[in-house]
Write a protein that holds these residues in place. Structure first.
Motif, PDB file in Angstrom:
ATOM      1  N   ALA A   1      -7.276   0.615  -8.702  1.00  0.00           N
ATOM      2  CA  ALA A   1      -8.254   1.677  -8.970  1.00  0.00           C
ATOM      3  C   ALA A   1      -7.867   3.012  -8.340  1.00  0.00           C
ATOM      4  CB  ALA A   1      -9.634   1.253  -8.469  1.00  0.00           C
ATOM      5  N   TYR A   2      -6.808   3.023  -7.531  1.00  0.00           N
ATOM      6  CA  TYR A   2      -6.445   4.237  -6.791  1.00  0.00           C
ATOM      7  C   TYR A   2      -4.960   4.538  -6.961  1.00  0.00           C
ATOM      8  CZ  TYR A   2     -10.880   2.902  -4.766  1.00  0.00           C
ATOM      9  OH  TYR A   2     -12.187   2.532  -4.600  1.00  0.00           O
ATOM     10  N   PRO A   3      -4.549   5.057  -8.124  1.00  0.00           N
ATOM     11  CA  PRO A   3      -3.120   5.312  -8.352  1.00  0.00           C
ATOM     12  C   PRO A   3      -2.527   6.345  -7.384  1.00  0.00           C
ATOM     13  CG  PRO A   3      -4.440   6.220 -10.147  1.00  0.00           C
ATOM     14  CD  PRO A   3      -5.366   5.430  -9.277  1.00  0.00           C
ATOM     15  N   ASP A   4      -3.359   7.213  -6.810  1.00  0.00           N
ATOM     16  CA  ASP A   4      -2.854   8.207  -5.858  1.00  0.00           C
ATOM     17  C   ASP A   4      -2.701   7.644  -4.449  1.00  0.00           C
ATOM     18  OD1 ASP A   4      -2.750  10.077  -7.842  1.00  0.00           O
ATOM     19  OD2 ASP A   4      -4.711  10.937  -7.377  1.00  0.00           O
ATOM     20  N   SER A   5      -2.979   6.356  -4.261  1.00  0.00           N
ATOM     21  CA  SER A   5      -2.943   5.777  -2.913  1.00  0.00           C
ATOM     22  C   SER A   5      -1.534   5.707  -2.339  1.00  0.00           C
ATOM     23  CB  SER A   5      -3.581   4.387  -2.897  1.00  0.00           C
ATOM     24  OG  SER A   5      -2.812   3.470  -3.637  1.00  0.00           O
ATOM     25  N   PHE A   6      -0.531   6.006  -3.144  1.00  0.00           N
ATOM     26  CA  PHE A   6       0.829   6.001  -2.620  1.00  0.00           C
ATOM     27  C   PHE A   6       1.202   7.333  -1.979  1.00  0.00           C
ATOM     28  CE2 PHE A   6       0.832   2.439  -5.476  1.00  0.00           C
ATOM     29  CZ  PHE A   6       1.475   1.486  -4.706  1.00  0.00           C
ATOM     30  N   GLN A   7       0.272   8.266  -1.969  1.00  0.00           N
ATOM     31  CA  GLN A   7       0.479   9.548  -1.299  1.00  0.00           C
ATOM     32  C   GLN A   7       0.014   9.432   0.148  1.00  0.00           C
ATOM     33  OE1 GLN A   7       1.941  12.045  -3.027  1.00  0.00           O
ATOM     34  NE2 GLN A   7       2.024  10.599  -4.719  1.00  0.00           N
ATOM     35  N   GLU A   8       0.752  10.033   1.058  1.00  0.00           N
ATOM     36  CA  GLU A   8       0.331  10.010   2.462  1.00  0.00           C
ATOM     37  C   GLU A   8      -0.984  10.754   2.610  1.00  0.00           C
ATOM     38  OE1 GLU A   8       3.076  10.713   5.654  1.00  0.00           O
ATOM     39  OE2 GLU A   8       4.752  10.270   4.319  1.00  0.00           O
ATOM     40  N   SER A   9      -1.836  10.234   3.496  1.00  0.00           N
ATOM     41  CA  SER A   9      -3.115  10.886   3.739  1.00  0.00           C
ATOM     42  C   SER A   9      -3.484  10.738   5.211  1.00  0.00           C
ATOM     43  CB  SER A   9      -4.207  10.276   2.857  1.00  0.00           C
ATOM     44  OG  SER A   9      -4.374   8.916   3.168  1.00  0.00           O
ATOM     45  N   VAL A  10      -4.376  11.586   5.654  1.00  0.00           N
ATOM     46  CA  VAL A  10      -4.851  11.541   7.034  1.00  0.00           C
ATOM     47  C   VAL A  10      -6.101  10.671   7.078  1.00  0.00           C
ATOM     48  CG1 VAL A  10      -5.754  12.939   8.933  1.00  0.00           C
ATOM     49  CG2 VAL A  10      -3.946  13.850   7.465  1.00  0.00           C
ATOM     50  N   PRO A  11      -6.140   9.675   8.000  1.00  0.00           N
ATOM     51  CA  PRO A  11      -7.342   8.831   8.065  1.00  0.00           C
ATOM     52  C   PRO A  11      -8.563   9.629   8.499  1.00  0.00           C
ATOM     53  CG  PRO A  11      -5.837   8.299   9.863  1.00  0.00           C
ATOM     54  CD  PRO A  11      -5.144   9.294   8.989  1.00  0.00           C
ATOM     55  N   GLN A  12      -9.709   9.240   7.957  1.00  0.00           N
ATOM     56  CA  GLN A  12     -10.977   9.837   8.356  1.00  0.00           C
ATOM     57  C   GLN A  12     -11.543   9.004   9.494  1.00  0.00           C
ATOM     58  OE1 GLN A  12     -12.062  12.748   6.792  1.00  0.00           O
ATOM     59  NE2 GLN A  12      -9.991  12.554   6.002  1.00  0.00           N
ATOM     60  N   SER A  13     -12.048   9.642  10.533  1.00  0.00           N
ATOM     61  CA  SER A  13     -12.547   8.919  11.703  1.00  0.00           C
ATOM     62  C   SER A  13     -14.010   9.237  11.956  1.00  0.00           C
ATOM     63  CB  SER A  13     -11.736   9.293  12.946  1.00  0.00           C
ATOM     64  OG  SER A  13     -10.382   8.974  12.761  1.00  0.00           O
TER      65      SER A  13
ATOM     66  N   GLY B   1       0.780  -1.203   0.000  1.00  0.00           N
ATOM     67  CA  GLY B   1       0.000   0.000   0.000  1.00  0.00           C
ATOM     68  C   GLY B   1       0.821   1.265   0.000  1.00  0.00           C
ATOM     69  N   GLY B   2       2.111   1.164   0.231  1.00  0.00           N
ATOM     70  CA  GLY B   2       2.944   2.353   0.208  1.00  0.00           C
ATOM     71  C   GLY B   2       2.790   3.210   1.443  1.00  0.00           C
ATOM     72  N   PRO B   3       3.338   4.428   1.403  1.00  0.00           N
ATOM     73  CA  PRO B   3       3.354   5.296   2.581  1.00  0.00           C
ATOM     74  C   PRO B   3       1.981   5.684   3.084  1.00  0.00           C
ATOM     75  CG  PRO B   3       4.306   6.432   0.671  1.00  0.00           C
ATOM     76  CD  PRO B   3       3.986   5.038   0.251  1.00  0.00           C
ATOM     77  N   ALA B   4       0.979   5.677   2.229  1.00  0.00           N
ATOM     78  CA  ALA B   4      -0.363   6.085   2.645  1.00  0.00           C
ATOM     79  C   ALA B   4      -0.912   5.175   3.730  1.00  0.00           C
ATOM     80  CB  ALA B   4      -1.313   6.099   1.453  1.00  0.00           C
ATOM     81  N   HIS B   5      -0.508   3.919   3.743  1.00  0.00           N
ATOM     82  CA  HIS B   5      -1.084   2.983   4.695  1.00  0.00           C
ATOM     83  C   HIS B   5      -0.124   2.549   5.789  1.00  0.00           C
ATOM     84  CE1 HIS B   5      -3.647   2.737   1.055  1.00  0.00           C
ATOM     85  NE2 HIS B   5      -4.468   3.143   1.986  1.00  0.00           N
ATOM     86  N   LYS B   6       1.048   3.113   5.804  1.00  0.00           N
ATOM     87  CA  LYS B   6       2.003   2.852   6.884  1.00  0.00           C
ATOM     88  C   LYS B   6       1.407   3.279   8.218  1.00  0.00           C
ATOM     89  CE  LYS B   6       6.417   4.295   8.695  1.00  0.00           C
ATOM     90  NZ  LYS B   6       7.492   5.270   8.577  1.00  0.00           N
ATOM     91  N   GLN B   7       0.680   4.382   8.225  1.00  0.00           N
ATOM     92  CA  GLN B   7       0.107   4.902   9.474  1.00  0.00           C
ATOM     93  C   GLN B   7      -0.846   3.910  10.124  1.00  0.00           C
ATOM     94  OE1 GLN B   7       1.234   7.828  10.846  1.00  0.00           O
ATOM     95  NE2 GLN B   7       0.180   6.993  12.639  1.00  0.00           N
ATOM     96  N   ALA B   8      -1.552   3.119   9.329  1.00  0.00           N
ATOM     97  CA  ALA B   8      -2.460   2.112   9.885  1.00  0.00           C
ATOM     98  C   ALA B   8      -1.686   1.100  10.727  1.00  0.00           C
ATOM     99  CB  ALA B   8      -3.215   1.405   8.769  1.00  0.00           C
ATOM    100  N   LEU B   9      -0.512   0.695  10.264  1.00  0.00           N
ATOM    101  CA  LEU B   9       0.309  -0.254  11.012  1.00  0.00           C
ATOM    102  C   LEU B   9       0.916   0.392  12.251  1.00  0.00           C
ATOM    103  CD1 LEU B   9       2.116  -2.061   8.069  1.00  0.00           C
ATOM    104  CD2 LEU B   9       0.014  -2.710   9.249  1.00  0.00           C
ATOM    105  N   VAL B  10       1.301   1.641  12.141  1.00  0.00           N
ATOM    106  CA  VAL B  10       1.827   2.371  13.295  1.00  0.00           C
ATOM    107  C   VAL B  10       0.746   2.500  14.361  1.00  0.00           C
ATOM    108  CG1 VAL B  10       2.674   4.620  14.085  1.00  0.00           C
ATOM    109  CG2 VAL B  10       3.586   3.605  11.985  1.00  0.00           C
ATOM    110  N   ASP B  11      -0.472   2.845  13.941  1.00  0.00           N
ATOM    111  CA  ASP B  11      -1.571   3.033  14.888  1.00  0.00           C
ATOM    112  C   ASP B  11      -1.993   1.718  15.539  1.00  0.00           C
ATOM    113  OD1 ASP B  11      -1.499   5.701  14.237  1.00  0.00           O
ATOM    114  OD2 ASP B  11      -3.307   5.655  12.994  1.00  0.00           O
ATOM    115  N   LEU B  12      -1.993   0.628  14.778  1.00  0.00           N
ATOM    116  CA  LEU B  12      -2.321  -0.680  15.349  1.00  0.00           C
ATOM    117  C   LEU B  12      -1.241  -1.111  16.326  1.00  0.00           C
ATOM    118  CD1 LEU B  12      -4.099  -3.333  15.293  1.00  0.00           C
ATOM    119  CD2 LEU B  12      -2.457  -4.159  13.586  1.00  0.00           C
TER     120      LEU B  12
END
Length: 130
Positions: A92-104, A1-12
């Protein structure tokens, strides 16, 4: 998933207490339904009230699906649950490699979560105590 989803692993939290819940097992407490096939859901827990779920749409088209989680199985009490949506990744989401803030948001246990996921792509959600 690249850097965009690294935060999910950090948060878990990613260490020895993490337990994988594979989609191919029956009665895991995580269930996804969709008319598109195959659409599956796997998860990772790290102790009670800390669950990361990946819903994967491996079909050739977009999928509307509903995710149901048996929160009591993962140590949640009957109170509301906080869900962090880390977005979508895959073809389907080529921009998913960009870091993003999760929506809560806060959800009520027992209510299925509707998701829209593009072809050959996934959604990543983390559930924790509110």
């Amino acid at each position: 998933g690249g850097p965009a989803h690294k935060q999910a692993l950090v948060d878990l939290g990613w260490d020895d207490p993490v337990r994988f819940i594979p989609y191919w097992r029956d009665d895991t407490g995580i269930k996804v339904t969709s008319l598109a096939q195959p659409v599956v859901a796997s998860g990772w827990t790290r102790g009670d009230r800390n669950l990361l779920v990946m819903v994967l749409n491996d079909s050739d088209g977009p999928a509307s699906c509903r995710l149901a989680v048996d929160f009591a199985r993962f140590g949640f009490s009957g109170t509301p649950v906080k869900v962090h949506d880390y977005g979508r990744g895959g073809l389907a989401y080529p921009d998913s490699f960009q870091e993003s803030v999760p929506q809560s948001e806060v959800i009520t246990p027992g209510t299925p979560i509707p998701l829209e996921i593009g072809r050959h792509s996934y959604a990543l959600l983390r559930f924790c105590e509110y």
